[in-house]
Design a protein around this motif. Structure first.
Motif, PDB file in Angstrom:
ATOM      1  N   LYS A 294       0.819  -1.204   0.000  1.00 55.14           N
ATOM      2  CA  LYS A 294       0.000   0.000   0.000  1.00 55.14           C
ATOM      3  C   LYS A 294       0.856   1.260   0.000  1.00 55.14           C
ATOM      4  CE  LYS A 294      -3.905   2.299   2.248  1.00 55.14           C
ATOM      5  NZ  LYS A 294      -3.293   3.636   2.160  1.00 55.14           N
ATOM      6  N   ARG A 295       1.899   1.274   0.790  1.00 58.28           N
ATOM      7  CA  ARG A 295       2.742   2.480   0.838  1.00 58.28           C
ATOM      8  C   ARG A 295       3.445   2.719  -0.496  1.00 58.28           C
ATOM      9  NH1 ARG A 295       8.130   1.056   4.334  1.00 58.28           N
ATOM     10  NH2 ARG A 295       8.444  -1.059   3.603  1.00 58.28           N
ATOM     11  N   LEU A 296       3.749   1.631  -1.233  1.00 60.87           N
ATOM     12  CA  LEU A 296       4.348   1.784  -2.559  1.00 60.87           C
ATOM     13  C   LEU A 296       3.339   2.395  -3.528  1.00 60.87           C
ATOM     14  CD1 LEU A 296       6.147  -1.673  -2.788  1.00 60.87           C
ATOM     15  CD2 LEU A 296       7.174   0.529  -2.183  1.00 60.87           C
ATOM     16  N   LEU A 297       2.098   1.924  -3.437  1.00 63.16           N
ATOM     17  CA  LEU A 297       1.045   2.486  -4.287  1.00 63.16           C
ATOM     18  C   LEU A 297       0.787   3.949  -3.938  1.00 63.16           C
ATOM     19  CD1 LEU A 297      -1.456  -0.511  -4.289  1.00 63.16           C
ATOM     20  CD2 LEU A 297       0.178   0.109  -6.073  1.00 63.16           C
ATOM     21  N   ASP A 298       0.893   4.286  -2.660  1.00 67.92           N
ATOM     22  CA  ASP A 298       0.718   5.684  -2.239  1.00 67.92           C
ATOM     23  C   ASP A 298       1.784   6.582  -2.861  1.00 67.92           C
ATOM     24  OD1 ASP A 298      -1.491   5.085  -0.744  1.00 67.92           O
ATOM     25  OD2 ASP A 298      -0.450   5.071   1.191  1.00 67.92           O
ATOM     26  N   VAL A 299       3.011   6.078  -2.958  1.00 66.61           N
ATOM     27  CA  VAL A 299       4.081   6.856  -3.603  1.00 66.61           C
ATOM     28  C   VAL A 299       3.783   7.019  -5.085  1.00 66.61           C
ATOM     29  CG1 VAL A 299       6.534   6.880  -4.234  1.00 66.61           C
ATOM     30  CG2 VAL A 299       5.845   6.193  -1.926  1.00 66.61           C
ATOM     31  N   THR A 344       7.898   2.345  -8.213  1.00 67.46           N
ATOM     32  CA  THR A 344       6.565   2.190  -7.618  1.00 67.46           C
ATOM     33  C   THR A 344       5.485   2.233  -8.693  1.00 67.46           C
ATOM     34  OG1 THR A 344       6.243   4.568  -7.178  1.00 67.46           O
ATOM     35  CG2 THR A 344       7.329   3.265  -5.466  1.00 67.46           C
ATOM     36  N   LYS A 345       5.710   3.007  -9.726  1.00 64.45           N
ATOM     37  CA  LYS A 345       4.726   3.068 -10.823  1.00 64.45           C
ATOM     38  C   LYS A 345       4.703   1.758 -11.603  1.00 64.45           C
ATOM     39  CE  LYS A 345       4.980   8.092 -11.268  1.00 64.45           C
ATOM     40  NZ  LYS A 345       5.341   9.243 -12.120  1.00 64.45           N
ATOM     41  N   ARG A 346       5.881   1.155 -11.791  1.00 64.69           N
ATOM     42  CA  ARG A 346       5.923  -0.145 -12.452  1.00 64.69           C
ATOM     43  C   ARG A 346       5.273  -1.203 -11.568  1.00 64.69           C
ATOM     44  NH1 ARG A 346       9.112  -2.404 -16.383  1.00 64.69           N
ATOM     45  NH2 ARG A 346       8.915  -0.322 -17.298  1.00 64.69           N
ATOM     46  N   TYR A 347       5.516  -1.103 -10.266  1.00 66.67           N
ATOM     47  CA  TYR A 347       4.884  -2.010  -9.309  1.00 66.67           C
ATOM     48  C   TYR A 347       3.365  -1.887  -9.392  1.00 66.67           C
ATOM     49  CZ  TYR A 347       3.364  -3.777  -4.733  1.00 66.67           C
ATOM     50  OH  TYR A 347       2.714  -4.446  -3.720  1.00 66.67           O
ATOM     51  N   GLN A 348       2.869  -0.647  -9.434  1.00 65.98           N
ATOM     52  CA  GLN A 348       1.432  -0.394  -9.544  1.00 65.98           C
ATOM     53  C   GLN A 348       0.870  -1.030 -10.818  1.00 65.98           C
ATOM     54  OE1 GLN A 348       0.293   3.674 -10.476  1.00 65.98           O
ATOM     55  NE2 GLN A 348      -1.374   3.566  -8.970  1.00 65.98           N
ATOM     56  N   ARG A 350       2.088  -3.657 -12.460  1.00 65.25           N
ATOM     57  CA  ARG A 350       2.093  -5.110 -12.347  1.00 65.25           C
ATOM     58  C   ARG A 350       0.965  -5.604 -11.434  1.00 65.25           C
ATOM     59  NH1 ARG A 350       4.194  -5.024 -16.485  1.00 65.25           N
ATOM     60  NH2 ARG A 350       6.394  -5.444 -16.966  1.00 65.25           N
ATOM     61  N   ILE A 351       0.698  -4.893 -10.363  1.00 61.23           N
ATOM     62  CA  ILE A 351      -0.414  -5.253  -9.485  1.00 61.23           C
ATOM     63  C   ILE A 351      -1.730  -5.170 -10.258  1.00 61.23           C
ATOM     64  CG2 ILE A 351      -1.775  -4.534  -7.478  1.00 61.23           C
ATOM     65  CD1 ILE A 351       0.749  -5.985  -6.698  1.00 61.23           C
ATOM     66  N   GLY A 352      -1.863  -4.115 -11.071  1.00 59.70           N
ATOM     67  CA  GLY A 352      -3.058  -3.954 -11.885  1.00 59.70           C
ATOM     68  C   GLY A 352      -3.223  -5.051 -12.907  1.00 59.70           C
ATOM     69  N   GLU A 353      -2.117  -5.661 -13.313  1.00 60.97           N
ATOM     70  CA  GLU A 353      -2.156  -6.758 -14.270  1.00 60.97           C
ATOM     71  C   GLU A 353      -2.433  -8.108 -13.606  1.00 60.97           C
ATOM     72  OE1 GLU A 353       1.037  -4.677 -17.379  1.00 60.97           O
ATOM     73  OE2 GLU A 353       1.674  -6.277 -16.013  1.00 60.97           O
ATOM     74  N   GLY A 354      -2.551  -8.088 -12.266  1.00 60.34           N
ATOM     75  CA  GLY A 354      -2.921  -9.303 -11.551  1.00 60.34           C
ATOM     76  C   GLY A 354      -1.800 -10.044 -10.870  1.00 60.34           C
ATOM     77  N   LEU A 355      -0.571  -9.500 -10.885  1.00 58.30           N
ATOM     78  CA  LEU A 355       0.530 -10.182 -10.218  1.00 58.30           C
ATOM     79  C   LEU A 355       0.347 -10.138  -8.698  1.00 58.30           C
ATOM     80  CD1 LEU A 355       1.813  -9.845 -13.058  1.00 58.30           C
ATOM     81  CD2 LEU A 355       4.014  -9.544 -11.895  1.00 58.30           C
ATOM     82  N   ALA A 356       0.818 -11.173  -8.003  1.00 55.92           N
ATOM     83  CA  ALA A 356       0.788 -11.201  -6.543  1.00 55.92           C
ATOM     84  C   ALA A 356       1.759 -10.161  -6.002  1.00 55.92           C
ATOM     85  CB  ALA A 356       1.165 -12.584  -6.024  1.00 55.92           C
TER      86      ALA A 356
END
Length: 431
Positions: A294-299, A344-348, A350-356
């Motif tokens: 969550k904190r990564l998505l907040d960034v 963090t944007k790349r992480y966001q 990948r999460i949106g693409e369904g990765l754990a």
């Protein structure tokens, strides 16, 4: 480094007296408890421990291990935390888990209770039936079912039960398991580090012996109405399941005994906020905290300052292990900070693409800021300072040691003064 923090959660009171009593017992045929009113005060006890144990080089340093202190460490880089975890003696970190047969309590729509073994919840979470033949296309469906189960949790402010949801089901591997038995015959099989709710707050099971543990009350469903048992007296409740839970309060039950069972595969839950607890075998227990992004998505969304999440050294002159000097410039630091934000944007994405989360976090820079709980005794605390409070230690570890030593001084002033004069920053291992 200005964000680094170390706070004391709990510490043994009068620790130097405890050391003196333990030391004195080693050389006394009498029971020192009977003479405790004649024990030296804290300052004098510290002086005697130094004179007769540390300065005397007696070689028997067990008395230093009795006083315990627990710290909450925050905002340090992950690399430093790894060093502390790797090089430790007598220092423990928060690991807690339950035996597979532990029954987790859920609430039916009627208000009555339903229980499921935590090992079975884990199998469902992984989408595995008894023959491991469930197809992958059913995985998300079965996991969503577990997530939507109405989990019974305790509102720690009101002392009343309510409903929450499961965020994750975890397997913690094979661990030593102990059985805690209460006076009302309830039993819980768990590791000694698993936290239980007591009248003195959250306590690890290994230290809950003799304390009072909060246990849940049952809800009985008749044909038309729900009855709540409060101190053995049924109270009629014609309300919804959620309302019924809010009327039920936890009650205290004393610990009867603790016994070792052996090594077992263990499990735990992560529970949705705000109450990180659940009911296991009728006992209120703390849940595990897993990695959360969550904190990564907040960034990534601009809701949080990147430097609250990532650690970068200040601009300035530095020296590497080989003695080579170099300068870390403002331009370099800003470029590194932008790199963290892009990650963090790349992480966001990948999460949106369904990765754990545990998959997507692999692209995040290593030195995210970490918070953890650390427990040690006086002897292991000195050992840690010996290892990490020296000139060639990582700078962040040296800062950690400075903050740690400040608490050491407040807790055991005479012992800390002796350490400062005789051992500090000399890379000598603790006695």
């Amino acid at each position: 480094m200005d964000k680094f923090r170390i706070e004391v959660i709990k510490a043994t009171p009068n620790p130097q007296q405890v050391m003196w009593l333990a030391m004195h017992q080693d050389y006394s045929e009498d029971l020192v408890w009977d003479k405790r009113d004649r024990a030296p005060d804290e300052t004098k006890a510290g002086e005697k421990v130094i004179k007769h144990l540390l300065s005397g080089e007696r070689g028997h340093y067990g008395p230093l291990e009795h006083p315990q202190i627990t710290f909450n460490v925050g905002f340090f880089p992950h690399s430093m935390m790894q060093q502390i975890r790797t090089h430790r003696v007598g220092i423990s970190f928060d690991v807690q888990c339950l035996a597979g047969d532990t029954e987790v309590t859920f609430v039916k729509a009627s208000g009555s209770l339903k229980k499921a073994k935590i090992s079975e919840l884990y199998k469902s979470w992984l989408n595995k039936d008894k023959e491991n033949k469930v197809q992958n296309n059913n995985k998300s469906q079965e996991r969503d079912f577990v997530k939507n189960l109405p989990l019974r949790v305790l509102n720690e402010e009101t002392g009343k039960f309510q409903i929450s949801r499961i965020k994750d089901v975890l397997c913690s591997g094979v661990q030593p398991v102990y059985r805690l038995t209460l006076e009302d015959s309830k039993q819980l099989d768990c590791t000694t580090n698993h936290k239980l709710l007591t009248i003195q707050g959250w306590q690890r099971m290994g230290k809950a012996v003799g304390l009072v543990v909060n246990s849940d009350r049952e809800v009985i469903k008749t044909e038309n109405d729900c009855w709540v048992l409060c101190n053995g007296v049924p109270i009629l409740e014609k309300t919804s399941a959620e309302q019924i839970q809010s009327q039920v309060k936890a009650h205290p039950v004393k610990v009867a005994k603790v016994e070792y069972l052996g090594l077992q595969t263990t499990y735990d839950l992560e529970v949705a906020e705000p109450w990180h607890n659940f009911v296991a075998n009728g006992i209120v227990v703390h849940n595990s905290f897993r990695y959360t992004g969550k904190r990564l998505l907040d960034v990534a969304e601009g809701k949080r300052d990147a430097e609250d999440v990532f650690y970068l050294r200040p601009v300035g002159e530095y020296t590497n292990r080989q003695g080579k000097r170099y300068f870390y410039s403002e331009e370099q630091r800003q470029a590194d900070l932008e790199w963290c934000i892009e990650a963090t944007k790349r992480y966001q994405q990948r999460i949106g693409e369904g990765l754990a989360e545990e998959h997507a976090r692999g692209i995040i820079p290593f030195d995210t800021r970490q918070h953890f709980v650390m427990s040690c005794n006086a002897r292991s605390l000195m050992h840690l300072l010996d290892l990490r409070w020296k000139k060639d230690a990582q700078l962040e570890a040296q800062k950690f040691s400075e903050l740690l030593f400040g608490h050491f001084q407040e807790w055991t002033p005479q012992l800390a003064e002796w350490y400062l004069e005789n051992r500090a920053k000399k890379a000598r291992l603790s006695p």
